[in-house]
Design a protein around this motif. Structure first.
Motif, mmCIF file in Angstrom:
data_model
loop_
_atom_site.group_PDB
_atom_site.id
_atom_site.type_symbol
_atom_site.label_atom_id
_atom_site.label_comp_id
_atom_site.label_asym_id
_atom_site.label_seq_id
_atom_site.Cartn_x
_atom_site.Cartn_y
_atom_site.Cartn_z
ATOM 1 N N UNK A 47 11.732 -3.166 8.034
ATOM 2 C CA UNK A 47 10.279 -3.315 7.954
ATOM 3 C C UNK A 47 9.861 -3.733 6.551
ATOM 4 N N UNK A 48 10.496 -3.152 5.536
ATOM 5 C CA UNK A 48 10.148 -3.469 4.151
ATOM 6 C C UNK A 48 10.500 -4.922 3.802
ATOM 7 N N UNK A 73 9.181 3.040 0.340
ATOM 8 C CA UNK A 73 7.719 2.923 0.349
ATOM 9 C C UNK A 73 7.229 2.148 1.575
ATOM 10 N N UNK A 74 6.057 2.469 2.076
ATOM 11 C CA UNK A 74 5.525 1.759 3.243
ATOM 12 C C UNK A 74 5.090 0.347 2.878
ATOM 13 N N UNK A 75 5.034 -0.505 3.864
ATOM 14 C CA UNK A 75 4.582 -1.872 3.650
ATOM 15 C C UNK A 75 5.714 -2.793 3.232
ATOM 16 N N UNK A 76 5.378 -4.054 3.019
ATOM 17 C CA UNK A 76 6.392 -5.048 2.665
ATOM 18 C C UNK A 76 6.544 -5.215 1.161
ATOM 19 N N UNK A 77 5.597 -4.711 0.373
ATOM 20 C CA UNK A 77 5.729 -4.731 -1.089
ATOM 21 C C UNK A 77 4.759 -3.714 -1.675
ATOM 22 N N UNK A 78 4.978 -3.382 -2.945
ATOM 23 C CA UNK A 78 4.088 -2.435 -3.615
ATOM 24 C C UNK A 78 4.265 -1.022 -3.106
ATOM 25 N N UNK A 79 3.249 -0.205 -3.246
ATOM 26 C CA UNK A 79 3.219 1.203 -2.817
ATOM 27 C C UNK A 79 4.347 2.034 -3.449
ATOM 28 N N UNK A 80 4.812 1.634 -4.627
ATOM 29 C CA UNK A 80 5.948 2.320 -5.251
ATOM 30 C C UNK A 80 5.616 3.737 -5.707
#
Length: 99
Positions: A47-48, A73-80
């Motif tokens: 998913x990432x 982390x959730x999502x494809x980028x960020x949210x670190x």
């Protein structure tokens, strides 16, 4: 009179034993809750990395980070900020290891 004293003593002892058993059960539950949970690293990394230009490389790096941190982390980028261990892992060249 002697029967009531014996009955009262056995009642107090049984209440004490029940209290100790309940305290031990709560202690065991707290110890189990502090263990890291296992996550499906393959699914989380798929998913990432779904939008990555190099998905195989992304999944390999993500899988390594997930195995070490038990977190992606959730999502494809960020949210670190959700996963500090994942965010702070670096390569030998001091670049971020985890996608």
């Amino acid at each position: 009179m002697a029967i009531s004293k014996t009955l009262m003593a056995s009642l107090l002892i049984s209440l004490l034993l029940m209290h100790l058993a309940k305290a031990n059960q709560v202690k065991n539950n707290v110890a189990q809750d502090s263990l890291p949970t296992k996550i499906d690293c393959g699914g989380a990394c798929a998913a990432r990395c779904q939008l990555s230009s190099r998905p195989n490389l992304c999944k390999r790096a993500c899988g390594t980070c997930c195995a070490r941190c038990s977190c992606v982390p959730p999502g494809t980028s960020g949210n670190l900020e959700v996963c500090p261990c994942y965010a702070n892992m670096t390569t030998h060249g001091n670049r971020r290891k985890c996608p």
